[in-house]
Design an enzyme around this catalytic site. Structure first.
Site, PDB file in Angstrom:
ATOM      1  CB  CYS A   2       7.470 -15.163  -4.797  1.00 33.45           C
ATOM      2  SG  CYS A   2       8.442 -14.049  -3.771  1.00 33.45           S
ATOM      3  NE  ARG A  27       1.500 -14.672  -6.809  1.00 35.03           N
ATOM      4  CZ  ARG A  27       0.436 -14.532  -6.044  1.00 35.03           C
ATOM      5  NH1 ARG A  27      -0.755 -14.560  -6.584  1.00 35.03           N
ATOM      6  NH2 ARG A  27       0.542 -14.372  -4.757  1.00 35.03           N
ATOM      7  CD1 TRP A  77       8.753  -7.924  -7.020  1.00 33.86           C
ATOM      8  CD2 TRP A  77       8.751  -7.827  -4.787  1.00 33.86           C
ATOM      9  NE1 TRP A  77       8.729  -6.596  -6.653  1.00 33.86           N
ATOM     10  CE2 TRP A  77       8.727  -6.510  -5.287  1.00 33.86           C
ATOM     11  CE3 TRP A  77       8.764  -8.009  -3.404  1.00 33.86           C
ATOM     12  CZ2 TRP A  77       8.704  -5.384  -4.471  1.00 33.86           C
ATOM     13  CZ3 TRP A  77       8.742  -6.885  -2.583  1.00 33.86           C
ATOM     14  CH2 TRP A  77       8.707  -5.590  -3.121  1.00 33.86           C
ATOM     15  CG  ASN A 103       5.079 -17.324  -2.755  1.00 34.92           C
ATOM     16  OD1 ASN A 103       6.211 -17.426  -3.206  1.00 34.92           O
ATOM     17  ND2 ASN A 103       3.997 -17.438  -3.500  1.00 34.92           N
ATOM     18  N   GLY A 104       6.128 -15.354   1.168  1.00 38.90           N
ATOM     19  CA  GLY A 104       5.803 -14.785   2.478  1.00 38.90           C
ATOM     20  C   GLY A 104       7.063 -14.311   3.168  1.00 38.90           C
ATOM     21  CD  GLU A 484      -5.810   3.632 -12.312  1.00 33.25           C
ATOM     22  OE1 GLU A 484      -5.426   3.822 -11.143  1.00 33.25           O
ATOM     23  OE2 GLU A 484      -5.543   2.581 -12.933  1.00 33.25           O
ATOM     24  CE  LYS A 488      -2.410   1.716 -14.327  1.00 27.59           C
ATOM     25  NZ  LYS A 488      -3.420   1.143 -13.498  1.00 27.59           N
ATOM     26  CD  GLU A 491       1.441   0.061 -12.396  1.00 25.35           C
ATOM     27  OE1 GLU A 491       0.453   0.650 -12.875  1.00 25.35           O
ATOM     28  OE2 GLU A 491       1.336  -0.921 -11.657  1.00 25.35           O
ATOM     29  CG  HIS A 507      -3.627  25.806  -3.690  1.00 26.13           C
ATOM     30  ND1 HIS A 507      -3.956  26.902  -2.934  1.00 26.13           N
ATOM     31  CD2 HIS A 507      -4.719  25.546  -4.463  1.00 26.13           C
ATOM     32  CE1 HIS A 507      -5.195  27.273  -3.198  1.00 26.13           C
ATOM     33  NE2 HIS A 507      -5.681  26.466  -4.130  1.00 26.13           N
ATOM     34  CE  LYS A 606      -2.633  -7.795 -11.951  1.00 25.82           C
ATOM     35  NZ  LYS A 606      -2.987  -6.461 -12.450  1.00 25.82           N
TER      36      LYS A 606
HETATM   37  O1  M6R Z   1      -4.876  -6.639  -6.400  1.00 25.83           O
HETATM   38  P1  M6R Z   1      -5.156  -5.292  -5.855  1.00 25.83           P
HETATM   39  O2  M6R Z   1      -6.257  -4.596  -6.557  1.00 25.83           O
HETATM   40  O3  M6R Z   1      -5.399  -5.300  -4.372  1.00 25.83           O
HETATM   41  O4  M6R Z   1      -3.842  -4.460  -6.098  1.00 25.83           O
HETATM   42  C1  M6R Z   1      -3.704  -3.167  -5.599  1.00 25.83           C
HETATM   43  C2  M6R Z   1      -2.520  -2.464  -6.222  1.00 25.83           C
HETATM   44  O5  M6R Z   1      -1.334  -3.140  -5.921  1.00 25.83           O
HETATM   45  C3  M6R Z   1      -2.655  -2.354  -7.738  1.00 25.83           C
HETATM   46  O6  M6R Z   1      -3.840  -1.721  -8.112  1.00 25.83           O
HETATM   47  C4  M6R Z   1      -1.466  -1.575  -8.318  1.00 25.83           C
HETATM   48  O7  M6R Z   1      -1.508  -0.247  -7.907  1.00 25.83           O
HETATM   49  C5  M6R Z   1      -1.472  -1.686  -9.834  1.00 25.83           C
HETATM   50  N1  M6R Z   1      -0.220  -2.209 -10.264  1.00 25.83           N
HETATM   51  C6  M6R Z   1      -1.723  -0.400 -10.529  1.00 25.83           C
HETATM   52  O8  M6R Z   1      -1.718  -0.557 -11.902  1.00 25.83           O
END
Ligand code: M6R
Length: 611
Positions: A2, A27, A77, A103-104, A484, A488, A491, A507, A606
């Protein structure tokens, strides 16, 4: 996961906090709230949904936007309790004199809640966080900082908190254990936040709290203590990001802005770090002598999501360029799997935010096991960067979109720099090093030429926007790139997308292919080209539509599919970078065509600061 913002000073508090929350919204964004301490009372507003919903509530209250004094705010969040207005922070005690944002996770909240309910405390929300405010109210004996410290001593778990009380106007008490808090030092005003983004318009001077720190923040001073009320000293750091870097500017979305910023971000990541004459790199933050480097016998990389994908490329680079045995760990498994870490193992945690809980836990475990730890982080002063003690910053500038773009590509660029350094320290000749330097220097231009194809990529994306499944396939260094690319797409567009090694398709997953199940094939790797062409034919034989990334000038793949994106010719080590940029644009335009929320996709945050 958060976001927290707090302000004490002479300015109108609510608009400033709302602005701060908007900068923090990446966040977490399922609900938001703020509490203002003015005129001997607490003004509370909360709303489910995004910060704009909260803003509407604030604007609907006459005079609220003009109030001065101090205040705290939160964007959530959800972990414990549904994303409703009631569960949104701040939480107030029964007498409405104390307000807390948190937060936490409070791990022993059920036990604490039972204890408080036994004392007839009435709970309004389903959250773990609410226990904090009741504990603080119970412990208050005329000093807010002492009451917060007493409450926190009863708590097990992680927290970054900010607290205000009508009993001590003009004061925010803030504390941290496992969830970041940064204090912004202004002129006659001070700010509190969970990361630097809300502070950027007001100050570049900040204090990062350490775990166990607690601070009384007034407009004109900050009193820093530990949880036992002993004074502590913390360095005042300077942030070199300017406020506009965290704004969308002329772009519709942060993600698009950040995609287009990549040539510059990579230039910044490599600037001053390449030694063209000796074919080497210069990485001062590493703090390792050539002798230390020569002693490294193994590398273990830990990261999550995109950062782990960057790590998978690191594995290719360190083994191929430097000849060092390398493995990549999902950070979430690192400490539970009991990995073998010897004194000469170099552990590289990779994290854009520097706050990801699992990666941080991996750092702590690696340090505990005696490894040499070198972190790759973007956010200066982040927990991972500080706890690792040595590392290489990405210099990508703030990444606001939840989907990582420039964070990923700068991680890859920095991994190349590190592989170059380790390689030159071992088996890579000067001339090979010089050649690699040239290739790395060319990356920003390669990416520019992909960005120029945005209109074509958009056109292709529109044709595929309505499908529900996708495979992304690649080989060699383009295999992690495929992972990757698929991440993207899923996500931000909510299309189910799987990244696969092209050879693995046969496979099992190939049984899924038909005319409704397209494949994006990374066919721009000169080395593995014949093989991937075979894999594309296998897909076409099952009627699967294919989008191909091909090396500029290719004619063979072009004859198999009409949907082709040209990637400038480059070496296999470099090829993932422009390829990933093309796939970022593809995912972006698909998501736009589907009307998706780009910068804040559903259910995501994030920085994932809980396990
Ligand atoms: O801040 P970080 O690089 O540690 O974050 C890791 C992942 O949470 C981050 O890369 C996530 O997979 C992204 N949203 C992907 O686009």
């Amino acid at each position: 996961m958060c976001g927290i913002a707090g302000y004490v000073g002479k300015k109108a508090v609510a608009p400033l906090l709302i602005e701060g929350l908007k900068r923090l919204e990446y966040r977490g964004y399922d609900s938001a709230g703020l509490a203002l301490n003015a005129n001997n009372q607490l003004y509370l507003e909360k709303a489910a949904g995004k910060v704009v919903e909260l803003e509407k509530c604030v604007n609907a209250q006459p005079g609220l936007n003009e109030l001065t004094g101090c205040g705290i705010a939160h964007t959530r969040w959800a972990t414990h309790g549904r994303p409703t207005a009631v569960n949104a922070h701040p939480h107030l005690d029964g007498s409405n004199r104390f307000a807390v944002v948190h937060n936490g996770i409070i791990e022993n909240y059920q036990e604490l809640r039972r204890y408080l309910e036994g004392k007839n405390v009435h709970f309004r929300s389903e959250t773990d966080s609410e226990v904090l405010v009741h504990l603080i109210a119970e412990a208050y004996e005329g000093n807010l900082l002492s009451a917060v410290a007493a409450a926190l001593k009863q708590v097990k778990g992680t927290y970054g908190i900010a607290v205000i009380s009508t009993l001590e106007p003009g004061l925010i008490v803030t504390a941290r254990n496992g969830s970041p808090i940064v204090i912004g030092l202004g002129n006659g005003e001070n700010l509190v936040a969970s990361d630097v983004s809300p502070l950027l318009p007001y100050t570049s001077k900040v204090i990062y709290l350490n775990d166990g720190d607690i601070a009384a923040v007034y407009a004109d001073k900050v009193d820093l203590r530990n949880i036992n009320n002993m004074p502590v000293e913390r360095e005042v750091a300077r942030i070199d990001w300017d406020a506009s870097a965290a704004e969308k500017g002329r772009y519709e979305h942060f993600m698009l802005k950040e995609i287009f910023e990549q040539p510059e971000a990579i230039s910044n990541a490599i600037r001053g770090r390449l030694d063209a004459e000796n074919g080497c790199s210069i990485l001062n933050g590493l703090n390792l002598t050539p002798r230390d480097l020569a002693q490294i016998s193994r590398i273990v990389i830990a990261g999550c999501g995109s950062s782990m994908h960057a790590g998978l490329l690191g594995e290719y680079y360190f083994e191929d360029i430097a000849g060092i045995s390398t493995s990549v760990e999902q950070a979430a498994e690192f400490r539970y799997r009991n990995p073998i870490i010897e004194p000469n193992t170099l552990v590289i945690p990779i994290s854009q935010s520097g706050e990801t809980a699992d990666t941080l836990a991996a750092v702590r475990e690696a340090i505990r096991k005696g490894a040499v730890v070198t972190a790759l982080c973007n956010v200066v002063g982040s927990t991972i960067a500080r706890e690792a003690g040595r590392g290489i910053y990405l210099h990508a500038g703030p990444e606001m979109s939840v989907a990582s773009t420039k964070g990923f590509t700068t991680q890859v660029a920095v991994l190349l720099l590190l592989a170059l350094l380790l390689g030159r320290n071992r088996r890579l000749s000067r001339s090979e090093g010089i050649e690699l330097v040239k290739q790395i220097e060319a990356v920003p231009d390669l990416i520019r030429s992909v960005l120029e194809q945005a209109p074509l990529i958009e056109e292709i994306a529109k044709r595929y926007a309505q499908v529900e499944n996708f495979f992304y396939i690649g080989r060699g260094c383009l295999y992690p790139a495929a992972l990757e690319g698929a991440l993207k797409l899923k996500e931000i567009s909510y299309i189910h997308a799987e990244g696969y090694h092209a050879a693995e398709l046969k496979h099992g997953p190939i049984s899924l292919l038909d005319e409704n199940h397209p494949v994006l094939a990374l066919a721009n790797d000169v080395l593995g080209k014949d093989k991937i062409i075979g894999n594309i034919q296998e897909c076409r034989a099952r009627k699967a539509p294919v989008i191909a990334l091909v090396a500029q000038g290719d004619t063979r793949v072009r004859s198999m599919t009409q949907d082709v994106i040209e990637i400038p010719q480059c070496s296999r080590f470099i090829a993932p970078l422009p390829s990933v940029v093309a796939m970022q644009l593809f995912a972006y335009y698909v998501a736009v065509a589907r009307g998706c929320e780009i910068d804040q996709p559903r259910n995501l945050a994030k920085s994932v600061t809980v396990e």
